[in-house]
Design a protein around this motif. Sequence first.
Motif, PDB file in Angstrom:
ATOM      1  N   MET A   1       0.862  -1.301   0.122  1.00  0.00           N
ATOM      2  CA  MET A   1       0.095   0.004   0.058  1.00  0.00           C
ATOM      3  C   MET A   1       0.784   1.131   0.117  1.00  0.00           C
ATOM      4  O   MET A   1       1.898   1.444   0.644  1.00  0.00           O
ATOM      5  CB  MET A   1      -0.897   0.116   1.225  1.00  0.00           C
ATOM      6  CG  MET A   1      -1.948   0.962   1.177  1.00  0.00           C
ATOM      7  SD  MET A   1      -3.287   0.867   2.674  1.00  0.00           S
ATOM      8  CE  MET A   1      -3.385  -0.564   3.030  1.00  0.00           C
ATOM      9  N   GLN A   2       0.602   2.243  -1.091  1.00  0.00           N
ATOM     10  CA  GLN A   2       1.351   3.361  -0.811  1.00  0.00           C
ATOM     11  C   GLN A   2       1.014   4.161   0.203  1.00  0.00           C
ATOM     12  O   GLN A   2       0.089   4.230   0.978  1.00  0.00           O
ATOM     13  CB  GLN A   2       0.980   4.312  -2.470  1.00  0.00           C
ATOM     14  CG  GLN A   2       1.300   3.361  -3.417  1.00  0.00           C
ATOM     15  CD  GLN A   2       2.734   3.164  -3.836  1.00  0.00           C
ATOM     16  OE1 GLN A   2       3.592   4.207  -3.405  1.00  0.00           O
ATOM     17  NE2 GLN A   2       3.292   2.307  -4.329  1.00  0.00           N
ATOM     18  N   ASP A   3       2.074   5.161   0.575  1.00  0.00           N
ATOM     19  CA  ASP A   3       1.806   6.053   1.777  1.00  0.00           C
ATOM     20  C   ASP A   3       0.557   6.943   1.681  1.00  0.00           C
ATOM     21  O   ASP A   3      -0.196   7.048   2.659  1.00  0.00           O
ATOM     22  CB  ASP A   3       3.045   7.065   1.826  1.00  0.00           C
ATOM     23  CG  ASP A   3       4.381   6.309   2.083  1.00  0.00           C
ATOM     24  OD1 ASP A   3       4.232   4.978   2.703  1.00  0.00           O
ATOM     25  OD2 ASP A   3       5.301   6.945   1.983  1.00  0.00           O
ATOM     26  N   VAL A   4       0.217   7.475   0.503  1.00  0.00           N
ATOM     27  CA  VAL A   4      -1.084   8.237   0.431  1.00  0.00           C
ATOM     28  C   VAL A   4      -2.300   7.368   0.694  1.00  0.00           C
ATOM     29  O   VAL A   4      -3.031   7.862   1.398  1.00  0.00           O
ATOM     30  CB  VAL A   4      -1.050   8.744  -0.859  1.00  0.00           C
ATOM     31  CG1 VAL A   4      -2.331   9.781  -1.042  1.00  0.00           C
ATOM     32  CG2 VAL A   4      -0.003  10.098  -0.828  1.00  0.00           C
ATOM     33  N   GLU A   5      -2.350   6.259   0.144  1.00  0.00           N
ATOM     34  CA  GLU A   5      -3.214   5.358   0.186  1.00  0.00           C
ATOM     35  C   GLU A   5      -3.422   4.863   1.814  1.00  0.00           C
ATOM     36  O   GLU A   5      -4.445   4.812   2.463  1.00  0.00           O
ATOM     37  CB  GLU A   5      -3.034   4.085  -0.449  1.00  0.00           C
ATOM     38  CG  GLU A   5      -4.199   3.019  -0.539  1.00  0.00           C
ATOM     39  CD  GLU A   5      -3.783   1.933  -1.403  1.00  0.00           C
ATOM     40  OE1 GLU A   5      -4.874   0.878  -1.239  1.00  0.00           O
ATOM     41  OE2 GLU A   5      -2.881   1.600  -2.045  1.00  0.00           O
ATOM     42  N   LYS A   6      -2.215   4.860   2.651  1.00  0.00           N
ATOM     43  CA  LYS A   6      -2.447   4.520   4.044  1.00  0.00           C
ATOM     44  C   LYS A   6      -3.016   5.442   4.819  1.00  0.00           C
ATOM     45  O   LYS A   6      -3.960   5.370   5.564  1.00  0.00           O
ATOM     46  CB  LYS A   6      -0.946   4.043   4.577  1.00  0.00           C
ATOM     47  CG  LYS A   6      -0.436   2.881   4.091  1.00  0.00           C
ATOM     48  CD  LYS A   6       1.155   2.688   4.774  1.00  0.00           C
ATOM     49  CE  LYS A   6       1.632   1.279   4.292  1.00  0.00           C
ATOM     50  NZ  LYS A   6       3.091   1.289   4.768  1.00  0.00           N
ATOM     51  N   GLU A   7      -2.521   6.833   4.349  1.00  0.00           N
ATOM     52  CA  GLU A   7      -3.042   7.927   4.913  1.00  0.00           C
ATOM     53  C   GLU A   7      -4.466   7.970   4.782  1.00  0.00           C
ATOM     54  O   GLU A   7      -5.310   8.288   5.630  1.00  0.00           O
ATOM     55  CB  GLU A   7      -2.359   9.229   4.540  1.00  0.00           C
ATOM     56  CG  GLU A   7      -0.833   9.301   4.955  1.00  0.00           C
ATOM     57  CD  GLU A   7      -0.156  10.253   4.161  1.00  0.00           C
ATOM     58  OE1 GLU A   7      -0.668  10.970   3.244  1.00  0.00           O
ATOM     59  OE2 GLU A   7       1.153  10.513   4.388  1.00  0.00           O
ATOM     60  N   MET A   8      -5.062   7.582   3.577  1.00  0.00           N
ATOM     61  CA  MET A   8      -6.413   7.901   3.080  1.00  0.00           C
ATOM     62  C   MET A   8      -7.281   6.615   4.092  1.00  0.00           C
ATOM     63  O   MET A   8      -8.439   7.087   4.575  1.00  0.00           O
ATOM     64  CB  MET A   8      -6.737   7.874   1.570  1.00  0.00           C
ATOM     65  CG  MET A   8      -6.213   9.061   0.850  1.00  0.00           C
ATOM     66  SD  MET A   8      -6.898  10.711   1.289  1.00  0.00           S
ATOM     67  CE  MET A   8      -8.498  10.523   1.002  1.00  0.00           C
ATOM     68  N   MET A   9      -6.644   5.609   4.226  1.00  0.00           N
ATOM     69  CA  MET A   9      -7.238   4.572   4.774  1.00  0.00           C
ATOM     70  C   MET A   9      -7.381   4.977   6.377  1.00  0.00           C
ATOM     71  O   MET A   9      -8.553   4.612   7.078  1.00  0.00           O
ATOM     72  CB  MET A   9      -6.586   3.368   4.565  1.00  0.00           C
ATOM     73  CG  MET A   9      -6.730   2.836   3.340  1.00  0.00           C
ATOM     74  SD  MET A   9      -8.419   2.432   2.875  1.00  0.00           S
ATOM     75  CE  MET A   9      -8.922   1.286   3.798  1.00  0.00           C
ATOM     76  N   LEU A  10      -6.349   5.533   6.702  1.00  0.00           N
ATOM     77  CA  LEU A  10      -6.489   5.927   8.125  1.00  0.00           C
ATOM     78  C   LEU A  10      -7.462   6.943   8.376  1.00  0.00           C
ATOM     79  O   LEU A  10      -8.324   6.798   9.357  1.00  0.00           O
ATOM     80  CB  LEU A  10      -5.028   6.343   8.795  1.00  0.00           C
ATOM     81  CG  LEU A  10      -4.602   6.991   9.905  1.00  0.00           C
ATOM     82  CD1 LEU A  10      -5.067   6.171  11.081  1.00  0.00           C
ATOM     83  CD2 LEU A  10      -3.332   7.545   9.986  1.00  0.00           C
ATOM     84  N   ILE A  11      -7.745   7.908   7.543  1.00  0.00           N
ATOM     85  CA  ILE A  11      -8.656   8.962   7.623  1.00  0.00           C
ATOM     86  C   ILE A  11     -10.074   8.299   7.552  1.00  0.00           C
ATOM     87  O   ILE A  11     -11.011   8.341   8.335  1.00  0.00           O
ATOM     88  CB  ILE A  11      -8.504  10.055   6.579  1.00  0.00           C
ATOM     89  CG1 ILE A  11      -7.423  10.826   6.682  1.00  0.00           C
ATOM     90  CG2 ILE A  11      -9.900  10.740   6.386  1.00  0.00           C
ATOM     91  CD1 ILE A  11      -6.959  11.803   5.575  1.00  0.00           C
ATOM     92  N   ALA A  12     -10.315   7.321   6.502  1.00  0.00           N
ATOM     93  CA  ALA A  12     -11.419   6.735   6.466  1.00  0.00           C
ATOM     94  C   ALA A  12     -12.022   5.892   7.486  1.00  0.00           C
ATOM     95  O   ALA A  12     -13.183   5.910   8.037  1.00  0.00           O
ATOM     96  CB  ALA A  12     -11.608   5.896   5.274  1.00  0.00           C
ATOM     97  N   ASN A  13     -11.156   5.046   8.340  1.00  0.00           N
ATOM     98  CA  ASN A  13     -11.321   4.269   9.400  1.00  0.00           C
ATOM     99  C   ASN A  13     -11.492   5.073  10.485  1.00  0.00           C
ATOM    100  O   ASN A  13     -12.355   4.866  11.492  1.00  0.00           O
ATOM    101  CB  ASN A  13     -10.318   3.201   9.439  1.00  0.00           C
ATOM    102  CG  ASN A  13     -10.458   1.758   8.726  1.00  0.00           C
ATOM    103  OD1 ASN A  13     -11.185   1.268   8.676  1.00  0.00           O
ATOM    104  ND2 ASN A  13      -9.821   2.050   7.500  1.00  0.00           N
ATOM    105  N   ALA A  14     -10.736   6.073  10.766  1.00  0.00           N
ATOM    106  CA  ALA A  14     -10.996   6.852  11.963  1.00  0.00           C
ATOM    107  C   ALA A  14     -12.077   7.560  11.815  1.00  0.00           C
ATOM    108  O   ALA A  14     -12.788   7.714  12.887  1.00  0.00           O
ATOM    109  CB  ALA A  14      -9.750   8.037  12.074  1.00  0.00           C
ATOM    110  N   GLY A  15     -12.484   8.106  10.845  1.00  0.00           N
ATOM    111  CA  GLY A  15     -13.964   8.947  10.654  1.00  0.00           C
ATOM    112  C   GLY A  15     -15.104   8.115  10.608  1.00  0.00           C
ATOM    113  O   GLY A  15     -15.884   8.155  11.337  1.00  0.00           O
TER     114      GLY A  15
END
Length: 100
Positions: A1-15
């Motif tokens: 998983m790319q870094d930006v993808e990880k960051e977006m998944m972090l945002i989505a799951n936290a949200g």
Amino acid sequence: MQDVEKEMMLIANAGEARSKAMEAIQAAKFKEVDRARTLLAEARVSSRTAHKIQTSLLQQEASGNKYEVSVLLIHAQDHLMNAITVIDLAETIVDLFEAS
């Protein structure tokens, strides 16, 4: 998983975790305590998923792979911290509604 993808998944799951916790408060407000508890459990699952992503980013940097701090990463971290806080508060609020 790319870094930006990880960051977006972090945002989505936290949200998702924060949203479920807020739904739990509303359910408790209307005396739907069982539903509130289910929503809190779902919130914790999403929070754990987000935390695992965060941990992988921390491990990446700890292993010597420099990680660029971006506004997106800061935003993701902010979402996770808020989600954890809201879950903690929601658990107490659900307990209070249940006891009343």
